[in-house]
Design a protein around this motif. Structure first.
Motif, PDB file in Angstrom:
ATOM      1  N   MET A   1       3.371   6.567   2.780  1.00  0.00           N
ATOM      2  CA  MET A   1       3.678   5.676   1.686  1.00  0.00           C
ATOM      3  C   MET A   1       2.504   4.713   1.451  1.00  0.00           C
ATOM      4  O   MET A   1       2.201   4.387   0.312  1.00  0.00           O
ATOM      5  N   GLU A   2       1.842   4.307   2.502  1.00  0.00           N
ATOM      6  CA  GLU A   2       0.718   3.386   2.361  1.00  0.00           C
ATOM      7  C   GLU A   2      -0.450   4.038   1.601  1.00  0.00           C
ATOM      8  O   GLU A   2      -1.103   3.391   0.780  1.00  0.00           O
ATOM      9  N   ILE A   3      -0.674   5.318   1.840  1.00  0.00           N
ATOM     10  CA  ILE A   3      -1.756   6.029   1.140  1.00  0.00           C
ATOM     11  C   ILE A   3      -1.466   6.068  -0.351  1.00  0.00           C
ATOM     12  O   ILE A   3      -2.348   5.815  -1.179  1.00  0.00           O
ATOM     13  N   VAL A   4      -0.225   6.373  -0.719  1.00  0.00           N
ATOM     14  CA  VAL A   4       0.154   6.427  -2.137  1.00  0.00           C
ATOM     15  C   VAL A   4       0.007   5.042  -2.756  1.00  0.00           C
ATOM     16  O   VAL A   4      -0.536   4.898  -3.851  1.00  0.00           O
ATOM     17  N   TRP A   5       0.461   4.015  -2.063  1.00  0.00           N
ATOM     18  CA  TRP A   5       0.352   2.647  -2.586  1.00  0.00           C
ATOM     19  C   TRP A   5      -1.109   2.292  -2.819  1.00  0.00           C
ATOM     20  O   TRP A   5      -1.472   1.768  -3.887  1.00  0.00           O
ATOM     21  N   ASP A   6      -1.971   2.554  -1.820  1.00  0.00           N
ATOM     22  CA  ASP A   6      -3.393   2.251  -1.974  1.00  0.00           C
ATOM     23  C   ASP A   6      -4.011   3.038  -3.126  1.00  0.00           C
ATOM     24  O   ASP A   6      -4.821   2.512  -3.883  1.00  0.00           O
ATOM     25  N   ALA A   7      -3.637   4.305  -3.255  1.00  0.00           N
ATOM     26  CA  ALA A   7      -4.193   5.135  -4.328  1.00  0.00           C
ATOM     27  C   ALA A   7      -3.834   4.570  -5.693  1.00  0.00           C
ATOM     28  O   ALA A   7      -4.687   4.504  -6.589  1.00  0.00           O
ATOM     29  N   ILE A   8      -2.601   4.141  -5.847  1.00  0.00           N
ATOM     30  CA  ILE A   8      -2.169   3.562  -7.129  1.00  0.00           C
ATOM     31  C   ILE A   8      -2.840   2.210  -7.355  1.00  0.00           C
ATOM     32  O   ILE A   8      -3.372   1.932  -8.430  1.00  0.00           O
ATOM     33  N   HIS A  11      -6.746   2.732  -8.024  1.00  0.00           N
ATOM     34  CA  HIS A  11      -7.255   3.839  -8.830  1.00  0.00           C
ATOM     35  C   HIS A  11      -8.257   3.426  -9.906  1.00  0.00           C
ATOM     36  O   HIS A  11      -9.054   4.238 -10.336  1.00  0.00           O
ATOM     37  N   LEU A  12      -8.263   2.192 -10.323  1.00  0.00           N
ATOM     38  CA  LEU A  12      -9.232   1.736 -11.319  1.00  0.00           C
ATOM     39  C   LEU A  12     -10.321   0.848 -10.716  1.00  0.00           C
ATOM     40  O   LEU A  12     -11.113   0.251 -11.445  1.00  0.00           O
ATOM     41  N   ILE A  13     -10.362   0.779  -9.395  1.00  0.00           N
ATOM     42  CA  ILE A  13     -11.386  -0.009  -8.710  1.00  0.00           C
ATOM     43  C   ILE A  13     -12.206   0.971  -7.878  1.00  0.00           C
ATOM     44  O   ILE A  13     -12.128   1.029  -6.651  1.00  0.00           O
ATOM     45  N   ALA A  14     -13.005   1.763  -8.583  1.00  0.00           N
ATOM     46  CA  ALA A  14     -13.686   2.898  -7.969  1.00  0.00           C
ATOM     47  C   ALA A  14     -14.566   2.499  -6.792  1.00  0.00           C
ATOM     48  O   ALA A  14     -14.597   3.209  -5.780  1.00  0.00           O
ATOM     49  N   HIS A  15     -15.278   1.385  -6.889  1.00  0.00           N
ATOM     50  CA  HIS A  15     -16.187   1.026  -5.803  1.00  0.00           C
ATOM     51  C   HIS A  15     -15.439   0.742  -4.493  1.00  0.00           C
ATOM     52  O   HIS A  15     -16.007   0.887  -3.422  1.00  0.00           O
ATOM     53  N   VAL A  16     -14.189   0.375  -4.571  1.00  0.00           N
ATOM     54  CA  VAL A  16     -13.372   0.199  -3.361  1.00  0.00           C
ATOM     55  C   VAL A  16     -12.704   1.519  -2.987  1.00  0.00           C
ATOM     56  O   VAL A  16     -12.736   1.935  -1.827  1.00  0.00           O
ATOM     57  N   ALA A  17     -12.118   2.195  -3.966  1.00  0.00           N
ATOM     58  CA  ALA A  17     -11.401   3.440  -3.706  1.00  0.00           C
ATOM     59  C   ALA A  17     -12.297   4.479  -3.033  1.00  0.00           C
ATOM     60  O   ALA A  17     -11.843   5.230  -2.163  1.00  0.00           O
ATOM     61  N   LYS A  20     -12.334   4.426   0.727  1.00  0.00           N
ATOM     62  CA  LYS A  20     -11.060   4.652   1.418  1.00  0.00           C
ATOM     63  C   LYS A  20     -10.904   6.133   1.732  1.00  0.00           C
ATOM     64  O   LYS A  20     -11.839   6.913   1.581  1.00  0.00           O
ATOM     65  N   ARG A  21      -9.703   6.518   2.130  1.00  0.00           N
ATOM     66  CA  ARG A  21      -9.408   7.915   2.467  1.00  0.00           C
ATOM     67  C   ARG A  21      -9.702   8.836   1.282  1.00  0.00           C
ATOM     68  O   ARG A  21      -9.647   8.399   0.135  1.00  0.00           O
ATOM     69  N   PRO A  22      -9.982  10.115   1.542  1.00  0.00           N
ATOM     70  CA  PRO A  22     -10.284  11.049   0.451  1.00  0.00           C
ATOM     71  C   PRO A  22      -9.190  11.117  -0.613  1.00  0.00           C
ATOM     72  O   PRO A  22      -9.495  11.237  -1.800  1.00  0.00           O
ATOM     73  N   GLU A  23      -7.925  11.015  -0.213  1.00  0.00           N
ATOM     74  CA  GLU A  23      -6.830  11.082  -1.179  1.00  0.00           C
ATOM     75  C   GLU A  23      -6.924   9.936  -2.186  1.00  0.00           C
ATOM     76  O   GLU A  23      -6.666  10.100  -3.379  1.00  0.00           O
ATOM     77  N   ILE A  24      -7.299   8.764  -1.689  1.00  0.00           N
ATOM     78  CA  ILE A  24      -7.395   7.574  -2.537  1.00  0.00           C
ATOM     79  C   ILE A  24      -8.599   7.691  -3.472  1.00  0.00           C
ATOM     80  O   ILE A  24      -8.507   7.411  -4.664  1.00  0.00           O
ATOM     81  N   ALA A  25      -9.708   8.143  -2.929  1.00  0.00           N
ATOM     82  CA  ALA A  25     -10.906   8.337  -3.746  1.00  0.00           C
ATOM     83  C   ALA A  25     -10.657   9.377  -4.834  1.00  0.00           C
ATOM     84  O   ALA A  25     -11.078   9.207  -5.980  1.00  0.00           O
ATOM     85  N   LEU A  26      -9.959  10.446  -4.493  1.00  0.00           N
ATOM     86  CA  LEU A  26      -9.693  11.514  -5.454  1.00  0.00           C
ATOM     87  C   LEU A  26      -8.822  11.020  -6.611  1.00  0.00           C
ATOM     88  O   LEU A  26      -9.063  11.381  -7.770  1.00  0.00           O
ATOM     89  N   VAL A  27      -7.832  10.196  -6.324  1.00  0.00           N
ATOM     90  CA  VAL A  27      -6.996   9.638  -7.395  1.00  0.00           C
ATOM     91  C   VAL A  27      -7.859   8.789  -8.331  1.00  0.00           C
ATOM     92  O   VAL A  27      -7.725   8.865  -9.551  1.00  0.00           O
ATOM     93  N   SER A  28      -8.774   8.010  -7.771  1.00  0.00           N
ATOM     94  CA  SER A  28      -9.649   7.177  -8.591  1.00  0.00           C
ATOM     95  C   SER A  28     -10.553   8.027  -9.475  1.00  0.00           C
ATOM     96  O   SER A  28     -10.700   7.761 -10.671  1.00  0.00           O
TER      97      SER A  28
END
Length: 80
Positions: A1-8, A11-17, A20-28
């Motif tokens: 759940m934390e990964i999904v929350w971070d990804a959401i 998702h519009l803060i690419a330099h931070v995303a 993070k984990r690949p899943e979060i970067a991919l959503v961004s």
């Protein structure tokens, strides 16, 4: 759940995303492509193949309009 929350949340803060984990970067990256940042890194014709199966249905203007309408209805939801 934390990964999904971070990804959401990021998702519009690419330099931070991207740090993070690949899943979060991919959503961004996906959000950037969806919103018109350009599919420059995709092979020629790839986006056309994906859109043939999963049409965008004017997603970027619909999202933009929804955001603008929310900000007009409640200015605290707008940019600060």
């Amino acid at each position: 759940m934390e990964i999904v929350w971070d990804a959401i949340a990021l998702h519009l803060i690419a330099h931070v995303a991207m740090r993070k984990r690949p899943e979060i970067a991919l959503v961004s990256v996906g959000a950037g492509v969806d919103l018109g940042a350009g599919p420059g890194a995709l092979p020629d014709g790839y986006a056309d193949q994906v859109h043939a199966v999963l049409p965008r249905l004017h997603a970027a203007p619909a999202i933009r309009d929804a955001i603008v309408n929310q900000a007009l209805d409640d200015p605290q939801k707008g940019h600060r």
